[in-house]
Design an enzyme around this catalytic site. Structure first.
Site, PDB file in Angstrom:
ATOM      1  N   SER A 198       5.810  -5.629  -0.834  1.00 46.96           N
ATOM      2  CA  SER A 198       5.840  -4.224  -1.293  1.00 46.96           C
ATOM      3  C   SER A 198       6.151  -3.288  -0.114  1.00 46.96           C
ATOM      4  O   SER A 198       7.243  -3.349   0.438  1.00 46.96           O
ATOM      5  CB  SER A 198       4.492  -3.910  -1.946  1.00 46.96           C
ATOM      6  OG  SER A 198       4.527  -2.677  -2.589  1.00 46.96           O
ATOM      7  N   ALA A 199       5.201  -2.459   0.348  1.00 48.09           N
ATOM      8  CA  ALA A 199       5.446  -1.560   1.488  1.00 48.09           C
ATOM      9  C   ALA A 199       5.876  -2.368   2.722  1.00 48.09           C
ATOM     10  O   ALA A 199       6.709  -1.918   3.508  1.00 48.09           O
ATOM     11  CB  ALA A 199       4.187  -0.759   1.794  1.00 48.09           C
TER      12      ALA A 199
ATOM     13  N   GLU B 173       9.216  -7.072 -10.016  1.00 45.55           N
ATOM     14  CA  GLU B 173       8.003  -7.776  -9.631  1.00 45.55           C
ATOM     15  C   GLU B 173       8.152  -9.262  -9.968  1.00 45.55           C
ATOM     16  O   GLU B 173       8.640  -9.607 -11.041  1.00 45.55           O
ATOM     17  CB  GLU B 173       6.787  -7.164 -10.354  1.00 45.55           C
ATOM     18  CG  GLU B 173       6.512  -5.762  -9.856  1.00 45.55           C
ATOM     19  CD  GLU B 173       5.304  -5.090 -10.495  1.00 45.55           C
ATOM     20  OE1 GLU B 173       4.838  -5.545 -11.559  1.00 45.55           O
ATOM     21  OE2 GLU B 173       4.826  -4.105  -9.907  1.00 45.55           O
TER      22      GLU B 173
ATOM     23  N   GLY C 146       0.867  -1.184   0.000  1.00 42.33           N
ATOM     24  CA  GLY C 146       0.000   0.000   0.000  1.00 42.33           C
ATOM     25  C   GLY C 146       0.890   1.217   0.000  1.00 42.33           C
ATOM     26  O   GLY C 146       1.873   1.254  -0.754  1.00 42.33           O
TER      27      GLY C 146
ATOM     28  N   HIS D 224       9.060  -3.493  -6.673  1.00 48.74           N
ATOM     29  CA  HIS D 224       8.461  -3.142  -7.965  1.00 48.74           C
ATOM     30  C   HIS D 224       9.480  -2.506  -8.906  1.00 48.74           C
ATOM     31  O   HIS D 224       9.173  -1.533  -9.623  1.00 48.74           O
ATOM     32  CB  HIS D 224       7.309  -2.135  -7.771  1.00 48.74           C
ATOM     33  CG  HIS D 224       6.186  -2.588  -6.937  1.00 48.74           C
ATOM     34  ND1 HIS D 224       5.148  -3.357  -7.423  1.00 48.74           N
ATOM     35  CD2 HIS D 224       5.943  -2.411  -5.602  1.00 48.74           C
ATOM     36  CE1 HIS D 224       4.299  -3.589  -6.439  1.00 48.74           C
ATOM     37  NE2 HIS D 224       4.754  -3.032  -5.322  1.00 48.74           N
TER      38      HIS D 224
HETATM   39 CA   LIG Z   1       3.016   1.155  -2.804  1.00 51.69          CA
END
Ligand SMILES: [Ca+2]
Ligand SMILES: [Ca+2]
Lengths: 239, 239
Positions: free
Chosen positions: B123-124, B196, B90, B160
């Protein structure tokens, strides 16, 4: 009350064009004949000497001498005596931290808001002209003491705006998704997203979109709207 | 000394695939049979209820019950009793600020480093597992009290990761340029850029690249290097 005068450009260089080439006419019209010297602030890039050289060459070609603040004995003094200020692009976090570290935030505000000297910003230099750098695209390579910035306008700007790319397989957030996440936070200001090639001219309480591309305006809780060059954005100033 | 165990995934969803589908086998192998319940931290997104539902469905399909920290009476207590922790993607600034605001940084460090409970980040959730969030791609929509993060590993990760797009006309910095700007700052750690589809498995002082795509490693002052899935990254742990 002196008129606040800002030229907030989305990007320094347009694809295939020269440095500031796409906005040089607007710069000349904006600075006019009475400005002789421009104070350049190169803090967004690490190689300040090289950056000053690039900016000096361009501004000289437009008829203006250029002093770079990093060559000044006293940066605050150089702002106090400036006829006009140009802050260039690069990394917005690095730029804002340097403005705070050199105690320049208040003195730049005084010169631009109270004395009315013209201010030109490009990319990161446009980000720091707004209420805060919450909508920068840059990586947080350093930690500024705050995200609050010069606050010449009461809204945020997202430069280099990029429309979602339909055939991209990348799963990172689109620019629109990132701005919408910002607007999920309470009481966040409007975000004026400037595509490359456009800029905002502010003179007193009048604001106009200039350039060759459209801007997209995000208001918290509303659908984004598209705006053509030439449109009046004055309503954004008394948000 | 208990073994520190981390599964740091670049992205939650791969193009065309389901949520965590591309790394579900690694998750099952990583958590194994002894873990029954996973503590999920949804702070990176605003709609925590919905996020917890999505995560719960996925983990239940893999044989694990899932508790979401935002439903716990006492978040700190829920960490102290957790068998495993998963932090989802997020906005990284929003996530890190919430971890600080809820006084969770130290207690999560204790459980993962001292007690050795398995930690999964995506991710985060991968960004906050590293030394700092200096190399997040996310927009600074809120201002955390610091960029220092959980520090399970002494380097930074850029999730990413996106290679420069040769036929792009966009003039904003490429991801590589942004990471190189970070390395212009003094004493900045290595940056492991995960495309990714790949992830880093850490078990004690052993680290291995897993997944289907290559990673790119940036070291300050050196040329970036490419690394295949399966490669040993243990040297990064004692940087
Ligand atoms: Ca993000
Ligand atoms: Ca930039």
């Amino acid at each position: 009350m002196t008129l606040k005068r800002l030229l907030l450009v989305s990007n320094s260089t347009l694809y295939g064009g020269g440095y500031l080439e796409h906005c040089q006419d607007q710069i000349q019209k904006f600075l006019g004949g009475q400005v002789k010297r421009v104070l350049f602030i190169p803090y967004a890039l690490q190689d300040r000497d090289n950056y000053a050289k690039t900016a000096r060459q361009k501004f000289q070609s437009l008829g203006y001498a250029l002093d770079s603040i990093h060559e000044a004995a006293d940066p605050v003094e150089s702002v106090l005596t400036a006829e006009a200020i140009f802050i260039g692009g690069g990394n917005t976090f690095r730029l804002l931290k340097a403005l705070y570290d050199n105690n320049l935030i208040q003195v730049i505000r005084k010169k631009v808001i109270e004395d009315g000297i013209p201010y030109i910003g490009s990319s990161a230099g446009t980000n720091v002209a707004t209420v805060s750098i919450n909508t920068t695209n840059d990586m947080p390579i350093v930690y500024p003491p705050s995200l609050q910035a010069l606050g010449f306008v009461p809204f945020n700007i997202n430069p280099h705006y990029l429309d979602p790319n339909a055939n991209s397989k990348h799963m990172g957030e689109t620019r629109e998704q990132r701005i919408k996440q910002y607007h999920e936070e309470p009481d966040t200001p409007h975000v004026l997203a400037l595509r490359e090639g456009c800029m905002l001219l502010v003179e007193g309480n009048k604001a106009t979109l200039l350039g060759i591309t459209k801007a997209r305006l995000f208001k918290r809780g509303e659908c984004p709207t598209e705006h053509e060059p030439g449109e009046d954005f004055s309503f954004l100033l008394n948000q």
